[in-house]
Design an enzyme around this catalytic site. Structure first.
Site, PDB file in Angstrom:
ATOM      1  N   ASP A   1      42.225  42.918  41.480  1.00 50.62           N
ATOM      2  CA  ASP A   1      43.525  42.776  42.127  1.00 50.62           C
ATOM      3  C   ASP A   1      44.692  43.170  41.233  1.00 50.62           C
ATOM      4  O   ASP A   1      45.731  43.603  41.728  1.00 50.62           O
ATOM      5  CB  ASP A   1      43.737  41.329  42.587  1.00 50.62           C
ATOM      6  CG  ASP A   1      42.703  40.888  43.600  1.00 50.62           C
ATOM      7  OD1 ASP A   1      42.573  41.570  44.628  1.00 50.62           O
ATOM      8  OD2 ASP A   1      42.020  39.876  43.351  1.00 50.62           O
TER       9      ASP A   1
ATOM     10  N   HIS B   1      37.709  35.769  36.998  1.00 55.68           N
ATOM     11  CA  HIS B   1      36.849  35.895  38.169  1.00 55.68           C
ATOM     12  C   HIS B   1      35.667  34.962  37.994  1.00 55.68           C
ATOM     13  O   HIS B   1      35.104  34.862  36.906  1.00 55.68           O
ATOM     14  CB  HIS B   1      36.359  37.344  38.322  1.00 55.68           C
ATOM     15  CG  HIS B   1      35.855  37.659  39.689  1.00 55.68           C
ATOM     16  ND1 HIS B   1      34.617  37.232  40.141  1.00 55.68           N
ATOM     17  CD2 HIS B   1      36.418  38.359  40.714  1.00 55.68           C
ATOM     18  CE1 HIS B   1      34.454  37.656  41.383  1.00 55.68           C
ATOM     19  NE2 HIS B   1      35.523  38.333  41.749  1.00 55.68           N
TER      20      HIS B   1
END
Length: 370
Positions: free
Chosen positions: A307, A256
Site C-alpha cells: 500500500d 504486514h
C-alpha cells in the site's frame, strides 16, 4: 478449543490459487516477481482461473471475451448518476456490483460454466463502473469501453476520455498484477465464507468488496496518500513523522501480518513511484515517501507493504485518492473469483466455533425480582 485472535496462524482450508511461503508470493506456483516483470494482467487473470498461463490463441480469445463484456447496463449508469453526493466510493462500488446481478440472466445459475462467464463479466465490468462513477460525479458523461483495449488501458481511457501514455498503461498494468491475489486475505476469506453457503457469485463478491472497504485492508493506500498530502513537502516529513511516532500513532502502509522481512510487492511499486513521479514532474512525492520509509523502518523496524508506494504511484497517474480502494477491487476481482470458483469445486460450509467467555449457570429472574 482454543481461540486465536484474528485467526492468526490458523490454516482454514487448502487452496491451489496462491501461496506465501517464506515471504515469497506466488500465483499458481509462479513468483509474482516473474509475473510483474514479464506478464500482462490478462495473462495473470487467466493463470489464476485456469492454473496455467495461456497460449497465444487462448490469450487472444480471452482478451476478446473480456473486451466484449466490459459494457455495463444503461440502467445501472442511470442509477449511479442518481446516487447521493459525497458517498464513499466503495459504497458506490458495493451497490453497483450488487445491482449487476439484477441485469444478469445467469445470476442464479450455479453451473461451473455459468460461474466462469459471470467471472468474466465481473472482471470486465468493474473498471467500467469505477470509471463511470468517477466521471459522473464530476458532471461528465461516461466514456464507453473499447473492446480492443486491455483492462489497464481501457480503465485509464474511460477515466480520462483520452488515450493514456504507454508508460501509464504499463505502470497500471503492473500494479493490477501485484494486487491480483494474496492468499486468504480478509476480503478473499469473506468471499469464500459467503459462497460456501452455496449462494451466488455476486453475493460472494459483494461480501469481499464490503470487507476491502475497511482501512485495515484495502483503504490503507488512501490513508498513505492523505498523509502525503498533509505533510506537503520533504522538509516537513521529519517533524510530522516524529510527532506521529512520539504519539504512538499508526502510520499506514507499513508492516504486514504475513511478511516479516518485507512485502515482496513493495519493491516494484517503489521503482514505479520513482519513475512516474519524475516523469510527471512530481519527484517530491517519491522523495517524501523514501524519507518516511527511512524513519519508520529505522525506528520501528517496520518495512513498507504494497500500500505504501502504491499511493504515490496512483497520485502520479492522476487518480483521485478516494478511488484507490475501488481500483484495488478492479485488480482483486480476479483473485476473488478464482477463489470463489475453487470453493464451489470442493465446497464445505465454513462454520467455526467460538470460545465462549461469558457467564455460565445463569437462570431466568422473574420481572418483579429484577
Amino acid at each position: 478449543m482454543t481461540a486465536t485472535k484474528g485467526l492468526e496462524g490458523v490454516v482454514a482450508a487448502q487452496s491451489a490459487v496462491c501461496s506465501i511461503i517464506d515471504g515469497v508470493l506466488c500465483y499458481r506456483g509462479i513468483n509474482v516477481d516473474e509475473l510483474a516483470e514479464n506478464a500482462t494482467f490478462e495473462e495473470v487473470v487467466y493463470l489464476l482461473w485456469h492454473g496455467a498461463l495461456p497460449k497465444r490463441d487462448q490469450l487472444e480469445a480471452f482478451q476478446k471475451e473480456l473486451g466484449a463484456s466490459a459494457q455495463i447496463p444503461q440502467e445501472l449508469i442511470e442509477s449511479i448518476r442518481n446516487f447521493p453526493e459525497g458517498v464513499h466510493s466503495m459504497a458506490v462500488l458495493r451497490t453497483a456490483v450488487s445491482s449487476l446481478a439484477l441485469y444478469d440472466k445467469e445470476a442464479q445459475e450455479m453451473s461451473k460454466e455459468a460461474n466462469y462467464r459471470k467471472s468474466i463479466r465481473l472482471t470486465a465490468q468493474t473498471p467500467t463502473i469505477v470509471a463511470a462513477y468517477a466521471r459522473l460525479r464530476k458532471g461528465l458523461e461516461p466514456v464507453a469501453p473499447r473492446v480492443e483495449y486491455s483492462l489497464a488501458k481501457n480503465f485509464l481511457y474511460m477515466l480520462n476520455g483520452e488515450e493514456p501514455s504507454d508508460t501509464a498503461v504499463k505502470a497500471f498494468d503492473t500494479a493490477l498484477i501485484l494486487h491480483a491475489d494474496h492468499e486468504f486475505n480478509a476480503s478473499t476469506f469473506a468471499a469464500r465464507v459467503t459462497v460456501a453457503t452455496l449462494t451466488d457469485i455476486y453475493s460472494g463478491v459483494v461480501s469481499a468488496i464490503g470487507t476491502l472497504k475497511g482501512p485495515l485492508h484495502g483503504g490503507a493506500n488512501e490513508a498513505v496518500a492523505t498523509m502525503l498530502k498533509k505533510i506537503g513537502s520533504v522538509k516537513e516529513v521529519v517533524p510530522f513523522i516524529r510527532q506521529a511516532l512520539d504519539n504512538k500513532e499508526k502510520i499506514m502502509g507499513f508492516g504486514h501480518r504475513v511478511y516479516k522481512d518485507g512485502d515482496p510487492r513493495a519493491k516494484w511499486l517503489r521503482q514505479m513511484s520513482k519513475e512516474l513521479t519524475e516523469q510527471q514532474g512530481k519527484p517530491e512525492l517519491y522523495e517524501m515517501s523514501v524519507k518516511i520509509e527511512e524513519m519508520v523502518t529505522g525506528e520501528k523496524g517496520l518495512k513498507p507493504n504494497v500500500d505504501f508506494y502504491s499511493a504515490s504511484v496512483y497520485v502520479s497517474l492522476g487518480l483521485d485518492i478516494d478511488l484507490f480502494t475501488p481500483i484495488f477491487a478492479i485488480s482483486r476481482m480476479s483473485g476473488w473469483t478464482a477463489h470463489i470458483m475453487e470453493q464451489y469445486e470442493n465446497n464445505r460450509l465454513i462454520r467455526p466455533r467460538a470460545d465462549y467467555i461469558g457467564p455460565v449457570n445463569q437462570h431466568f429472574i422473574p420481572m418483579d425480582q429484577r
